[in-house]
Design a protein around this motif. Structure first.
Motif, PDB file in Angstrom:
ATOM      1  N   ALA A 104      41.579  36.773  32.789  1.00 34.07           N
ATOM      2  CA  ALA A 104      41.036  37.862  33.606  1.00 34.07           C
ATOM      3  C   ALA A 104      39.604  38.135  33.151  1.00 34.07           C
ATOM      4  O   ALA A 104      39.275  37.997  31.975  1.00 34.07           O
ATOM      5  N   LEU A 105      38.752  38.513  34.083  1.00 31.52           N
ATOM      6  CA  LEU A 105      37.355  38.773  33.761  1.00 31.52           C
ATOM      7  C   LEU A 105      37.168  40.207  33.284  1.00 31.52           C
ATOM      8  O   LEU A 105      37.777  41.135  33.817  1.00 31.52           O
ATOM      9  N   THR A 106      36.285  40.376  32.297  1.00 37.22           N
ATOM     10  CA  THR A 106      35.944  41.722  31.843  1.00 37.22           C
ATOM     11  C   THR A 106      34.922  42.313  32.811  1.00 37.22           C
ATOM     12  O   THR A 106      34.283  41.585  33.576  1.00 37.22           O
ATOM     13  N   GLU A 107      34.738  43.623  32.744  1.00 32.63           N
ATOM     14  CA  GLU A 107      33.786  44.300  33.618  1.00 32.63           C
ATOM     15  C   GLU A 107      32.369  43.772  33.382  1.00 32.63           C
ATOM     16  O   GLU A 107      31.610  43.531  34.330  1.00 32.63           O
ATOM     17  N   GLU A 108      32.030  43.550  32.118  1.00 28.90           N
ATOM     18  CA  GLU A 108      30.690  43.053  31.779  1.00 28.90           C
ATOM     19  C   GLU A 108      30.480  41.646  32.351  1.00 28.90           C
ATOM     20  O   GLU A 108      29.420  41.342  32.910  1.00 28.90           O
ATOM     21  N   ARG A 109      31.489  40.798  32.232  1.00 29.63           N
ATOM     22  CA  ARG A 109      31.392  39.433  32.752  1.00 29.63           C
ATOM     23  C   ARG A 109      31.276  39.438  34.279  1.00 29.63           C
ATOM     24  O   ARG A 109      30.540  38.642  34.863  1.00 29.63           O
ATOM     25  N   ARG A 110      31.982  40.363  34.919  1.00 28.07           N
ATOM     26  CA  ARG A 110      31.885  40.486  36.383  1.00 28.07           C
ATOM     27  C   ARG A 110      30.454  40.840  36.793  1.00 28.07           C
ATOM     28  O   ARG A 110      29.924  40.298  37.754  1.00 28.07           O
ATOM     29  N   ARG A 111      29.834  41.739  36.055  1.00 26.10           N
ATOM     30  CA  ARG A 111      28.444  42.137  36.359  1.00 26.10           C
ATOM     31  C   ARG A 111      27.488  40.956  36.152  1.00 26.10           C
ATOM     32  O   ARG A 111      26.565  40.749  36.949  1.00 26.10           O
ATOM     33  N   ASP A 112      27.710  40.180  35.089  1.00 27.54           N
ATOM     34  CA  ASP A 112      26.876  38.993  34.849  1.00 27.54           C
ATOM     35  C   ASP A 112      27.028  37.986  35.987  1.00 27.54           C
ATOM     36  O   ASP A 112      26.039  37.399  36.443  1.00 27.54           O
ATOM     37  N   LEU A 113      28.254  37.779  36.425  1.00 29.42           N
ATOM     38  CA  LEU A 113      28.498  36.831  37.522  1.00 29.42           C
ATOM     39  C   LEU A 113      27.881  37.334  38.828  1.00 29.42           C
ATOM     40  O   LEU A 113      27.423  36.533  39.650  1.00 29.42           O
ATOM     41  N   THR A 114      27.854  38.662  39.013  1.00 33.16           N
ATOM     42  CA  THR A 114      27.219  39.232  40.200  1.00 33.16           C
ATOM     43  C   THR A 114      25.729  38.901  40.202  1.00 33.16           C
ATOM     44  O   THR A 114      25.157  38.574  41.245  1.00 33.16           O
ATOM     45  N   LYS A 115      25.116  38.945  39.010  1.00 30.59           N
ATOM     46  CA  LYS A 115      23.699  38.582  38.912  1.00 30.59           C
ATOM     47  C   LYS A 115      23.492  37.115  39.263  1.00 30.59           C
ATOM     48  O   LYS A 115      22.510  36.759  39.919  1.00 30.59           O
ATOM     49  N   VAL A 116      24.417  36.258  38.833  1.00 34.87           N
ATOM     50  CA  VAL A 116      24.331  34.833  39.164  1.00 34.87           C
ATOM     51  C   VAL A 116      24.437  34.648  40.682  1.00 34.87           C
ATOM     52  O   VAL A 116      23.685  33.869  41.277  1.00 34.87           O
ATOM     53  N   ALA A 177      30.205  39.273  50.355  1.00 34.71           N
ATOM     54  CA  ALA A 177      31.617  38.887  50.306  1.00 34.71           C
ATOM     55  C   ALA A 177      31.988  38.385  48.908  1.00 34.71           C
ATOM     56  O   ALA A 177      33.049  38.738  48.373  1.00 34.71           O
ATOM     57  N   LYS A 178      31.124  37.577  48.303  1.00 29.99           N
ATOM     58  CA  LYS A 178      31.406  37.053  46.963  1.00 29.99           C
ATOM     59  C   LYS A 178      31.372  38.178  45.937  1.00 29.99           C
ATOM     60  O   LYS A 178      32.182  38.204  45.003  1.00 29.99           O
ATOM     61  N   GLU A 179      30.468  39.123  46.122  1.00 31.95           N
ATOM     62  CA  GLU A 179      30.374  40.261  45.204  1.00 31.95           C
ATOM     63  C   GLU A 179      31.646  41.110  45.276  1.00 31.95           C
ATOM     64  O   GLU A 179      32.181  41.523  44.239  1.00 31.95           O
ATOM     65  N   VAL A 180      32.145  41.351  46.477  1.00 30.28           N
ATOM     66  CA  VAL A 180      33.388  42.100  46.640  1.00 30.28           C
ATOM     67  C   VAL A 180      34.532  41.347  45.965  1.00 30.28           C
ATOM     68  O   VAL A 180      35.363  41.942  45.263  1.00 30.28           O
ATOM     69  N   GLU A 181      34.573  40.029  46.151  1.00 27.15           N
ATOM     70  CA  GLU A 181      35.614  39.215  45.540  1.00 27.15           C
ATOM     71  C   GLU A 181      35.536  39.287  44.014  1.00 27.15           C
ATOM     72  O   GLU A 181      36.567  39.370  43.318  1.00 27.15           O
ATOM     73  N   LEU A 182      34.319  39.270  43.486  1.00 20.07           N
ATOM     74  CA  LEU A 182      34.143  39.339  42.027  1.00 20.07           C
ATOM     75  C   LEU A 182      34.550  40.688  41.453  1.00 20.07           C
ATOM     76  O   LEU A 182      35.166  40.750  40.390  1.00 20.07           O
ATOM     77  N   MET A 183      34.202  41.747  42.143  1.00 21.03           N
ATOM     78  CA  MET A 183      34.429  43.085  41.592  1.00 21.03           C
ATOM     79  C   MET A 183      35.855  43.598  41.806  1.00 21.03           C
ATOM     80  O   MET A 183      36.245  44.582  41.197  1.00 21.03           O
ATOM     81  N   SER A 184      36.640  42.925  42.669  1.00 20.20           N
ATOM     82  CA  SER A 184      38.030  43.365  42.848  1.00 20.20           C
ATOM     83  C   SER A 184      38.866  42.876  41.675  1.00 20.20           C
ATOM     84  O   SER A 184      38.741  41.741  41.234  1.00 20.20           O
ATOM     85  N   VAL A 185      39.686  43.755  41.166  1.00 23.03           N
ATOM     86  CA  VAL A 185      40.481  43.420  39.970  1.00 23.03           C
ATOM     87  C   VAL A 185      41.833  42.892  40.371  1.00 23.03           C
ATOM     88  O   VAL A 185      42.436  43.311  41.312  1.00 23.03           O
TER      89      VAL A 185
END
Length: 185
Positions: A104-116, A177-185
């Motif tokens: 599972a991704l951590t909140e910090e990792r999700r934010r980093d992936l959002t930047k990517v 759409a990808k950001e929503v997918e990333l941020m959903s837990v």
């Protein structure tokens, strides 16, 4: 002639958007996706082969990918390729089956992936704008060679801008759409 320029620009912009979608498949979202291992190359008797050509890749559940090499002796080579990849996942081998567990991704990792994701989206927007620039340049060349009138040139450039705006909106939609997918837990 002008229609060809517009169609070419529209087709190239669509390819840029498709390339963005393909690039975003590789961004891990915490869910298993067979697309994560698409870019991995395996040493197959001295030549580099895509993983999908030497093994079957399937998604067992939301958190794991199962890889079954076609040949028993390829298990080690596939495992080595997975360890050498930039996935950051450790393969678990049981006989001829290799399992990749997706943590599972951590909140910090999700934010980093959002930047990517935003960075990839910006690259796609730049590509779309470059295509617009090329198309407008072709129109200006036709005007300079007196093959079209100034009115036709202005009208075509306005239509190219509409095509560009639509492509940029599509890029934004893909990113959102990808950001929503990333941020959903």
């Amino acid at each position: 002639m002008l229609n060809e320029i517009k169609k070419d620009a529209q087709a190239r912009m669509a390819k840029s958007i498709e390339a963005l979608r393909h690039a975003l498949v590789k961004v891990r979202t915490g869910r298993a996706n067979a697309g994560l291992v698409d870019s991995i190359k395996v040493n197959y008797y001295g030549s580099e082969m895509p993983l999908s050509q030497v093994a079957s890749v399937s998604v067992a559940d939301a958190r794991s990918i199962v890889i079954t090499p076609w040949e028993k002796q390829m298990v080690g080579a596939v495992e080595k390729a997975l360890l050498a990849s930039d996935l950051g996942l450790t393969p678990n081998t049981a006989g001829t089956t290799i399992r990749l567990n997706i943590p599972a991704l951590t909140e910090e990792r999700r934010r980093d992936l959002t930047k990517v994701v935003h960075s990839e989206g910006e690259d796609a927007k730049i590509a779309v704008r470059n295509i617009r620039r090329d198309a407008n340049h072709q129109v200006k060349e036709l005007l300079k060679d007196k093959q079209i009138t100034e009115d036709e040139s202005a009208r075509t450039e306005a239509e190219i801008q509409k095509i560009t705006d639509a492509a940029i909106k599509d890029v934004d939609d893909v990113i959102k759409a990808k950001e929503v997918e990333l941020m959903s837990v």
